[in-house]
Design an enzyme around this catalytic site. Structure first.
Site, PDB file in Angstrom:
ATOM      1  N   TRP A  11       0.874  -1.184   0.000  1.00 41.52           N
ATOM      2  CA  TRP A  11       0.000   0.000   0.000  1.00 41.52           C
ATOM      3  C   TRP A  11       0.909   1.231   0.000  1.00 41.52           C
ATOM      4  O   TRP A  11       1.867   1.287   0.770  1.00 41.52           O
ATOM      5  CB  TRP A  11      -0.914   0.040   1.231  1.00 41.52           C
ATOM      6  CG  TRP A  11      -1.576   1.377   1.370  1.00 41.52           C
ATOM      7  CD1 TRP A  11      -2.612   1.862   0.617  1.00 41.52           C
ATOM      8  CD2 TRP A  11      -1.205   2.445   2.255  1.00 41.52           C
ATOM      9  NE1 TRP A  11      -2.901   3.149   0.987  1.00 41.52           N
ATOM     10  CE2 TRP A  11      -2.062   3.527   1.980  1.00 41.52           C
ATOM     11  CE3 TRP A  11      -0.223   2.581   3.256  1.00 41.52           C
ATOM     12  CZ2 TRP A  11      -1.979   4.748   2.677  1.00 41.52           C
ATOM     13  CZ3 TRP A  11      -0.146   3.797   3.941  1.00 41.52           C
ATOM     14  CH2 TRP A  11      -1.021   4.855   3.664  1.00 41.52           C
ATOM     15  N   GLU A  17      -3.216  -3.121  -2.112  1.00 46.62           N
ATOM     16  CA  GLU A  17      -4.335  -2.490  -1.387  1.00 46.62           C
ATOM     17  C   GLU A  17      -4.704  -1.142  -2.004  1.00 46.62           C
ATOM     18  O   GLU A  17      -3.843  -0.272  -2.165  1.00 46.62           O
ATOM     19  CB  GLU A  17      -3.922  -2.301   0.085  1.00 46.62           C
ATOM     20  CG  GLU A  17      -4.962  -1.605   0.949  1.00 46.62           C
ATOM     21  CD  GLU A  17      -4.527  -1.481   2.410  1.00 46.62           C
ATOM     22  OE1 GLU A  17      -3.341  -1.725   2.722  1.00 46.62           O
ATOM     23  OE2 GLU A  17      -5.379  -1.112   3.248  1.00 46.62           O
ATOM     24  N   LYS A  20      -7.153   2.494  -2.218  1.00 48.95           N
ATOM     25  CA  LYS A  20      -7.697   3.464  -1.265  1.00 48.95           C
ATOM     26  C   LYS A  20      -8.388   4.587  -2.022  1.00 48.95           C
ATOM     27  O   LYS A  20      -7.947   4.961  -3.105  1.00 48.95           O
ATOM     28  CB  LYS A  20      -6.567   4.019  -0.393  1.00 48.95           C
ATOM     29  CG  LYS A  20      -7.034   4.830   0.792  1.00 48.95           C
ATOM     30  CD  LYS A  20      -5.934   5.035   1.824  1.00 48.95           C
ATOM     31  CE  LYS A  20      -6.454   5.849   2.996  1.00 48.95           C
ATOM     32  NZ  LYS A  20      -5.502   5.968   4.086  1.00 48.95           N
ATOM     33  N   ASP A  66      -9.543  -3.042   1.903  1.00 47.12           N
ATOM     34  CA  ASP A  66      -9.635  -2.532   3.274  1.00 47.12           C
ATOM     35  C   ASP A  66     -11.003  -1.866   3.350  1.00 47.12           C
ATOM     36  O   ASP A  66     -11.297  -0.959   2.548  1.00 47.12           O
ATOM     37  CB  ASP A  66      -8.482  -1.540   3.504  1.00 47.12           C
ATOM     38  CG  ASP A  66      -8.508  -0.892   4.884  1.00 47.12           C
ATOM     39  OD1 ASP A  66      -9.575  -0.420   5.318  1.00 47.12           O
ATOM     40  OD2 ASP A  66      -7.433  -0.813   5.524  1.00 47.12           O
ATOM     41  N   HIS A 106     -11.623   1.916   2.983  1.00 47.20           N
ATOM     42  CA  HIS A 106     -11.041   2.586   1.819  1.00 47.20           C
ATOM     43  C   HIS A 106     -11.999   2.821   0.660  1.00 47.20           C
ATOM     44  O   HIS A 106     -11.592   2.871  -0.494  1.00 47.20           O
ATOM     45  CB  HIS A 106      -9.836   1.788   1.320  1.00 47.20           C
ATOM     46  CG  HIS A 106      -8.654   1.895   2.220  1.00 47.20           C
ATOM     47  ND1 HIS A 106      -7.419   1.436   1.895  1.00 47.20           N
ATOM     48  CD2 HIS A 106      -8.518   2.448   3.459  1.00 47.20           C
ATOM     49  CE1 HIS A 106      -6.564   1.667   2.873  1.00 47.20           C
ATOM     50  NE2 HIS A 106      -7.209   2.278   3.842  1.00 47.20           N
ATOM     51  N   HIS A 161      -8.389  -6.186   4.765  1.00 49.65           N
ATOM     52  CA  HIS A 161      -8.033  -5.476   5.987  1.00 49.65           C
ATOM     53  C   HIS A 161      -9.356  -5.166   6.644  1.00 49.65           C
ATOM     54  O   HIS A 161     -10.156  -4.404   6.099  1.00 49.65           O
ATOM     55  CB  HIS A 161      -7.293  -4.167   5.685  1.00 49.65           C
ATOM     56  CG  HIS A 161      -5.815  -4.341   5.598  1.00 49.65           C
ATOM     57  ND1 HIS A 161      -4.958  -3.297   5.373  1.00 49.65           N
ATOM     58  CD2 HIS A 161      -5.043  -5.453   5.727  1.00 49.65           C
ATOM     59  CE1 HIS A 161      -3.707  -3.763   5.364  1.00 49.65           C
ATOM     60  NE2 HIS A 161      -3.743  -5.064   5.565  1.00 49.65           N
ATOM     61  N   ASP A 178     -12.167   9.004   9.160  1.00 50.66           N
ATOM     62  CA  ASP A 178     -11.135   8.045   9.541  1.00 50.66           C
ATOM     63  C   ASP A 178     -11.482   6.650   9.043  1.00 50.66           C
ATOM     64  O   ASP A 178     -12.640   6.249   9.056  1.00 50.66           O
ATOM     65  CB  ASP A 178     -10.986   8.023  11.061  1.00 50.66           C
ATOM     66  CG  ASP A 178      -9.923   7.014  11.483  1.00 50.66           C
ATOM     67  OD1 ASP A 178      -8.818   7.051  10.914  1.00 50.66           O
ATOM     68  OD2 ASP A 178     -10.211   6.179  12.354  1.00 50.66           O
ATOM     69  N   ASP A 189      -9.795   3.914  10.281  1.00 56.02           N
ATOM     70  CA  ASP A 189      -9.067   2.983  11.143  1.00 56.02           C
ATOM     71  C   ASP A 189      -9.508   2.918  12.600  1.00 56.02           C
ATOM     72  O   ASP A 189      -8.681   2.812  13.487  1.00 56.02           O
ATOM     73  CB  ASP A 189      -7.571   3.310  11.062  1.00 56.02           C
ATOM     74  CG  ASP A 189      -7.018   3.040   9.681  1.00 56.02           C
ATOM     75  OD1 ASP A 189      -6.994   1.861   9.302  1.00 56.02           O
ATOM     76  OD2 ASP A 189      -6.637   3.988   8.975  1.00 56.02           O
ATOM     77  N   ASP A 195      -6.708  -4.238  10.674  1.00 60.11           N
ATOM     78  CA  ASP A 195      -5.946  -3.005  10.414  1.00 60.11           C
ATOM     79  C   ASP A 195      -6.675  -1.802  10.998  1.00 60.11           C
ATOM     80  O   ASP A 195      -7.641  -1.315  10.422  1.00 60.11           O
ATOM     81  CB  ASP A 195      -5.743  -2.809   8.905  1.00 60.11           C
ATOM     82  CG  ASP A 195      -4.970  -1.524   8.601  1.00 60.11           C
ATOM     83  OD1 ASP A 195      -4.302  -1.001   9.510  1.00 60.11           O
ATOM     84  OD2 ASP A 195      -5.041  -1.029   7.460  1.00 60.11           O
TER      85      ASP A 195
HETATM   86  C1  RNT Z   1      -3.668   2.817   5.126  1.00 65.83           C
HETATM   87  C2  RNT Z   1      -3.790   1.370   4.830  1.00 65.83           C
HETATM   88  C3  RNT Z   1      -2.635   0.534   5.288  1.00 65.83           C
HETATM   89  C4  RNT Z   1      -2.123   0.941   6.641  1.00 65.83           C
HETATM   90  C5  RNT Z   1      -1.036   0.055   7.204  1.00 65.83           C
HETATM   91  C6  RNT Z   1      -0.363   0.655   8.376  1.00 65.83           C
HETATM   92  O1  RNT Z   1      -4.787   3.516   4.792  1.00 65.83           O
HETATM   93  O2  RNT Z   1      -4.974   0.874   5.353  1.00 65.83           O
HETATM   94  O3  RNT Z   1      -2.983  -0.798   5.251  1.00 65.83           O
HETATM   95  O4  RNT Z   1      -3.157   1.010   7.566  1.00 65.83           O
HETATM   96  O5  RNT Z   1      -0.155  -0.281   6.209  1.00 65.83           O
HETATM   97 ZN    ZN Z   2      -5.295  -1.233   5.334  1.00 67.98          ZN
END
Ligand code: RNT
Ligand code: ZN
Length: 410
Positions: free
Chosen positions: A179, A220, A222, A253, A256, A280, A288, A290, A320
């Protein structure tokens, strides 16, 4: 209580014993970076790349020893099979030793291999394309500056070697996820150029020899990052086309995508066209991506899709997220348990629901799906914890660890 629950599920045609047996063999890859706010051990740079931790809860792990001790708590307080998911910035250097990202080697991860072997777990890996002075103007593999691009290509190549080393040492294949944060805050004048450079850089990374049965490279995508709102080079379309043309594995993820886009709805399509997919699991909240994973509707829906497709062995599931505002170990354990609960919830879904859909009996489908929500799921979960020798009151254990260990860290 469990035998009553078992009978109630049996009336629906659900075998709780089979569900528990399946669950304990599903591996979740646990991200190491919840333990120290994505800092790592290789540089003093603060976190960059459009991702951010907020909060300053005391007791963050500052050394490999502390992070390993905290990770042990996570292993102790969660059931099932686990893998350790490392980032390249967690390289461990001996006294006076240092290697920049483009020259890290397997030997810088020997301590992690020892750790994993002692605990009989596999290791997954991630090149770290952020929090480093060679990220120039926010760019890595897409940079128009050749020296920047080449630096990060070398980093990716070194990470492939390290991933293969993990697979060889542990005997368990390694998932290496790429990523990059590269993007722009405002309307760019050239969208094609950076994406073309990203494609060529990835081709160069993957051009070195490595064993594709031991290292699964995932990519990955985003939609946007903080401060990179207008453009992200590694968009969904870029990544999907790249992985399909180069025969690597897509990684989704669930933080994303645009807010009404659901990864649970994407899984079936991705499974039809890919041997394997990677996830993820996270919890997006407004800006956010995460937050700590909870036992919420989308997490359940994601796991249902994997189970319904009988694809538990084709999906690499990883966590993640990073929260620095609460006890970090509790964040870790709560998130990981939520993923596991959602998997169990999915495994307890009766097969007859599909038939109702095929018969177009949507009235009954809705009723049955609603009834499921008040089944004694919690009792089956408790039974699982008991069989795995894991306490249900993890809060007390973490509280004690905080008092005895974490508060002593400054
Ligand atoms: C970031 C991605 C990625 C990170 C990690 C730390 O938006 O989700 O996977 O969270 O690599
Ligand atoms: Zn991620």
């Amino acid at each position: 209580m469990y035998s009553e629950a078992k009978d109630l599920y049996a009336k629906l045609g659900v075998d709780t014993e089979k569900a528990l047996e399946t669950l304990k063999n599903i591996t979740i890859s646990v991200h190491c970076w919840q333990g120290d706010d994505v800092v790592g051990f290789d540089s003093k740079e603060s976190l960059s790349g459009g991702i951010q931790t907020t909060g300053n809860y005391p007791g963050k792990a500052r050394t490999p020893e502390e992070l390993m001790a905290d990770f042990d708590k996570v292993l102790e307080l969660t059931p099932g099979k686990k893998k350790l998911n490392l980032h390249a910035c967690y390289a461990i250097f001996g006294n006076g030793e240092h290697a920049d990202r483009d020259s890290i080697e397997p030997k810088h991860f020997e301590a992690w291999v020892k750790y994993a072997k002692e605990r009989k777990i596999g290791i997954d890996f991630n090149p770290t394309f952020f929090s480093h002075p060679m990220v120039k103007d926010g760019l890595t593999l897409t940079s128009p500056d050749d020296s920047v691009r080449k630096f990060w290509i070398r980093h990716g190549q070194q990470c492939l070697k390290i991933s293969e080393y993990f697979a060889n040492e542990t005997g368990i294949p390694c998932v290496m996820n790429i990523w990059i944060p590269d993007g722009f805050k405002d309307y760019p004048a050239d969208r094609l150029g950076p994406r073309k450079r990203y494609m060529e850089s990835l081709d160069e990374i993957l051009s070195i020899p490595f064993d594709r049965s031991k290292v699964f490279v995932t990519l990955e995508s985003k939609v946007f990052g903080i401060g990179l709102e207008a453009y992200t080079a590694g968009s969904a379309e870029f990544c999907m086309n790249y992985v399909n043309s180069r025969h690597i594995t897509p990684l989704m993820d669930n933080g994303h995508y645009h807010p009404t886009e659901m990864v649970s709805d994407k899984i079936s399509s991705m499974l039809l066209f890919n041997d394997r997919i990677a996830l993820h699991v996270t919890r997006p909240m407004r800006w956010d991506s995460d937050h700590v994973v909870l036992f919420d509707d989308e997490t359940k829906e994601i796991m249902k899709e994997i189970v319904r497709a009988k694809a538990t062995d084709r999906v690499f599931i990883a966590t993640d997220y990073f929260d620095a505002s609460i006890n970090r170990i509790s964040a870790w354990v709560t998130g990981l348990r939520s993923v596991q609960k959602a998997l169990l919830y999915a495994l307890l879904e009766p097969a007859c629901l599909k038939e109702l859909q095929d018969k177009a009996d949507f009235t009954q489908l809705m009723v049955r799906q609603e009834e499921l929500k008040t089944m004694p799921f919690g009792t089956v979960w408790e039974e699982y914890l008991k069989r795995e020798n894991v306490t249900s009151d993890y809060y007390s254990v973490i509280r004690k660890y905080e008092d005895e260990v974490l508060t002593k860290r400054n």
